[in-house]
Enzyme design. Structure first.
Site, PDB file in Angstrom:
ATOM      1  N   ASP A  48     -33.751  49.504  48.495  1.00 30.15           N
ATOM      2  CA  ASP A  48     -33.816  50.446  47.383  1.00 30.15           C
ATOM      3  C   ASP A  48     -35.271  50.431  46.918  1.00 30.15           C
ATOM      4  O   ASP A  48     -36.034  49.498  47.211  1.00 30.15           O
ATOM      5  CB  ASP A  48     -32.852  50.076  46.253  1.00 30.15           C
ATOM      6  CG  ASP A  48     -32.602  51.279  45.319  1.00 30.15           C
ATOM      7  OD1 ASP A  48     -33.367  52.271  45.407  1.00 30.15           O
ATOM      8  OD2 ASP A  48     -31.658  51.233  44.517  1.00 30.15           O
TER       9      ASP A  48
HETATM   10  C1  BGC Z   1     -32.233  54.491  43.243  1.00 25.46           C
HETATM   11  C2  BGC Z   1     -31.793  55.009  44.596  1.00 25.46           C
HETATM   12  C3  BGC Z   1     -32.670  56.148  45.023  1.00 25.46           C
HETATM   13  C4  BGC Z   1     -34.130  55.683  45.033  1.00 25.46           C
HETATM   14  C5  BGC Z   1     -35.099  56.764  45.429  1.00 25.46           C
HETATM   15  C6  BGC Z   1     -33.720  54.173  43.221  1.00 25.46           C
HETATM   16  O1  BGC Z   1     -34.138  53.877  41.931  1.00 25.46           O
HETATM   17  O2  BGC Z   1     -31.497  53.343  42.889  1.00 25.46           O
HETATM   18  O3  BGC Z   1     -30.449  55.399  44.550  1.00 25.46           O
HETATM   19  O4  BGC Z   1     -32.280  56.625  46.277  1.00 25.46           O
HETATM   20  O5  BGC Z   1     -34.476  55.244  43.729  1.00 25.46           O
HETATM   21  O6  BGC Z   1     -35.204  57.725  44.447  1.00 25.46           O
END
Ligand code: BGC
Length: 663
Positions: free
Chosen positions: A223
């Protein structure tokens, strides 16, 4: 193999293990293609990297995942994925960072609107179809957030603490189903720790279970910002740190120089990234829908995901008399954060949508501006008059993206007191109220439910929200959505409190008793049960037959009849109950479902298959899924509380698979 690892220097290989910028992978000095990853899951949310300030591109704002889940329809999940894939292809996104299958452990979780269900079987089955829909079009997916990220509170530092049985039965099962059925190209690890080990460094979860047991063949992506030490994550089996992280190269190089990270380990991850890159270069990326067809798909999904919770005296569908709309008729389209999609579709007001769809015997009163602002509880004289005069009031209330959003949890599960106050004032003047409820997760309706003759739970239904709601209100479409999460009596009656822990850990002390597994087993009252949703039609269930295919394989066969004079769809649910077990088990668990379209008066036979897993629990001493010999009840229901048919089977597996029987 198109991209040969032998053409890469050690330095290029190490660089490849972290992103180029926020959204793109490295290209190894132009030797590799540029691969773009973009959010997900409620439509494409993509930043324009060619422009200053990274503005978000416009795309189809699909019904949010919780609405999709309320369809209980794998075909809708596939359609959702395929529709979003066309937006991805149009904008050059190679991978959609979706879907998320984290379990709704508490209705407070700020991201519940992005997730499917409190039930892992439902979540995993629908996610698998969604993934298939995206990937069949040559666009990748990222199954997220692996794993046990079940609230937003302190998500960057909290350790989710639970026993292995709970982890397996509740929090891993949806990932397992989605991986084994649909092989997402990527899996995204979560921010949190599990049992004190970062998800990004957790070899047991990332390598032993995900690859070894579930058979995952793609790459694991972090993530955004979930890695803390590049060499440790690489060793544990995480292939790609996102986004670009300046320290990564030095950390990897040092670890290689001092022997902590071997070249074989680096090559293993790089080879997986190269294979993934090759998948992104395919000729399946062909746009097959126009923008307006994508919108129509959004409407279809929303129509099936809207849940009719109450319909006293059959006030719905609206067929005659005068109707006015009050409240916030610009329904919330989606929850906040990385899943929020910007659309340029000109969304009609609910007033206009209703006006267009009502039969000639009914009329709209007022204008599309005839509403009371939800922050303004005061009534003007004209509004009082308007409320008194009309036959039916449609009152829109709910939450919005500033309340239900990534990065924070809700503090309560109510709609704002102002909105309730306005409803109470309206109710004093007119008793024919239809509430249109737009919210991303369960709501405590106790304070106002009795004031509404009907409640239509729209959820966050994206750009289709008003049109699909008008279809349901007018009866152009018969409601067929059912709840993929329980509506509890109130927050106090939920098994999981606001937060249990010591500041560093979130203790999952409720164990496997999440959602209906808790309410059913411990006989707790709920407001609207899991799997519940009304229709304008009625259905009769009959002729249950359990066809044995093997000792733990059965087909559950029954007939559903639409006894009404309108066409409709019914969601049938199969639950399994272990009548006697040597471990504590939930009263019953969902193991199959089907959505059946039935014309007025029509009957159809429904067939749902059960297999070994339908009867098993995860045994910690045996370190495997285990079926205990004995009697199991097969319950066929219209909801988790409305069981229509019941039959028992007796399972008798060989002696050496069972504990000594002393009975
Ligand atoms: C989120 C993800 C997301 C990623 C990119 C993160 O903060 O938890 O779900 O895909 O950011 O935007």
């Amino acid at each position: 193999m198109k991209y040969d690892i032998k053409n890469l220097t050690l330095e290029e290989k190490l660089h490849l293990l972290t992103g180029q910028d926020t959204w793109r992978l490295q290209t190894a000095n132009g030797k590799l293609p540029e691969v773009f990853l973009s959010d997900g899951p409620n439509g494409l949310r993509m930043h324009d990297v060619t422009k200053e300030g990274l503005p978000t591109k416009k795309a189809t704002a699909m019904p949010n995942i919780h609405v999709l889940a309320n369809t209980w329809n794998v075909e809708m999940a596939y359609l959702d994925g395929a529709t979003i894939a066309d937006d991805c292809i149009e904008n050059g996104a190679d991978v959609l960072l979706a879907p998320g299958v984290n379990i709704k452990r508490t209705p407070l979780c700020g991201r519940n609107f992005e997730y499917f269900s409190e039930d892992p079987f439902l979540a995993g089955t629908l996610a698998a179809a969604y993934i298939q829909g995206v990937q069949d079009k040559g666009v990748g997916t990222s199954l997220k957030h692996y794993c046990a990220n079940n609230r937003e509170y302190d998500r960057f530092y909290i350790s989710s603490d639970m026993d292995e049985r709970t982890l397996r039965e509740i929090y891993l099962t949806a990932f397992e189903i989605a991986v084994t059925k649909s092989q997402p190209w990527t899996v995204m690890c979560s921010y949190n720790l599990i049992g004190g080990v970062w998800a990004s460094e957790n070899k047991w979860l990332l390598t032993d279970i995900l690859r070894g047991e579930f058979g995952f063949e793609g790459i694991v992506v972090s993530d955004w910002g979930a890695t803390h030490q590049a060499a440790r994550v690489a060793k544990a089996g995480l292939d790609l740190t996102m986004p670009f992280r300046a320290e990564s190269f030095e950390e990897l190089k040092t670890a290689y120089d001092n022997g902590f990270l071997t070249e074989a380990e680096i090559d293993r991850n790089v080879a997986r990234i190269l294979a993934f890159m090759e998948k992104t270069q395919n000729d399946k990326k062909v746009i097959t829908t126009t923008k307006s067809e994508r919108h129509e798909n959004a409407v279809k999904i929303a129509q099936e995901g809207i849940v009719l919770l109450k319909n006293e005296g059959n006030i719905l569908p609206l067929q005659q008399g005068s109707i006015s709309i009050f409240g916030h008729q610009n329904l919330s389209l989606g929850g906040g954060g990385s899943a929020y999609v910007q659309t340029d579709y000109k969304i009609p007001s609910l007033f206009d949508a209703l006006k267009e769809k009502l039969p000639a015997s009914a009329t709209m009163k007022g204008t599309s501006h005839c509403h009371i602002d939800w922050n303004q509880a005061l009534f003007h004289g004209t509004a009082i008059q308007a409320v008194r005069e009309v036959d039916t009031i449609v009152y829109c209330m709910g939450t919005y993206k500033e309340i239900e959003t990534e990065s924070m949890d809700r503090t309560n599960i109510c709609v704002s007191p102002t909105q309730v106050d306005v409803l109470k004032r309206i109710a004093k003047l007119n008793e024919n109220i239809v509430v249109v409820l737009h919210a991303g997760s369960a709501i405590d309706v106790s304070e106002w439910e009795h004031l509404a003759k009907a409640i239509v739970y729209v959820g966050f239904a994206g750009e289709a929200a008003t049109e699909a709601t008008a279809d349901i209100l007018t009866g152009k479409v018969c409601p067929s959505g059912k709840l993929s999460e329980t509506f509890p009596m109130n927050l106090e009656s939920v098994a999981v409190g606001k937060y249990d822990g010591n500041g560093f850990t979130d203790w999952y002390k409720e164990s496997i008793f999440v959602g209906y597994r808790y309410y059913d087993t411990f006989e707790k009252e709920v407001r609207y049960p899991f799997g519940f949703g009304l229709s304008y039609a009625n259905f009769e269930y009959s002729d249950l037959k359990i066809e044995k295919k093997g000792e733990t394989d059965y087909d559950v066969v029954f007939t559903v009849k639409n006894t009404s004079n309108i066409d409709a769809k019914e969601i049938s649910q199969v639950y399994v109950r272990d009548v006697f077990a040597r471990v504590i088990r939930p009263l019953k668990e969902l193991k199959g479902f089907a959505k059946t379209a039935l014309k007025a008066g029509e009957s159809k036979q429904v067939r749902i298959s059960l297999n070994e897993r339908s009867f098993a629990y995860y045994s910690m001493p045996l370190k495997k899924w285990h079926v205990e010999n004995g009697e199991f009840e097969i319950l066929v229901g219209s909801s988790s509380k409305d069981i229509r048919l019941k039959e028992s089977v007796k399972i008798s597996l060989p002696f050496d698979t069972q504990a000594t029987n002393t009975f």
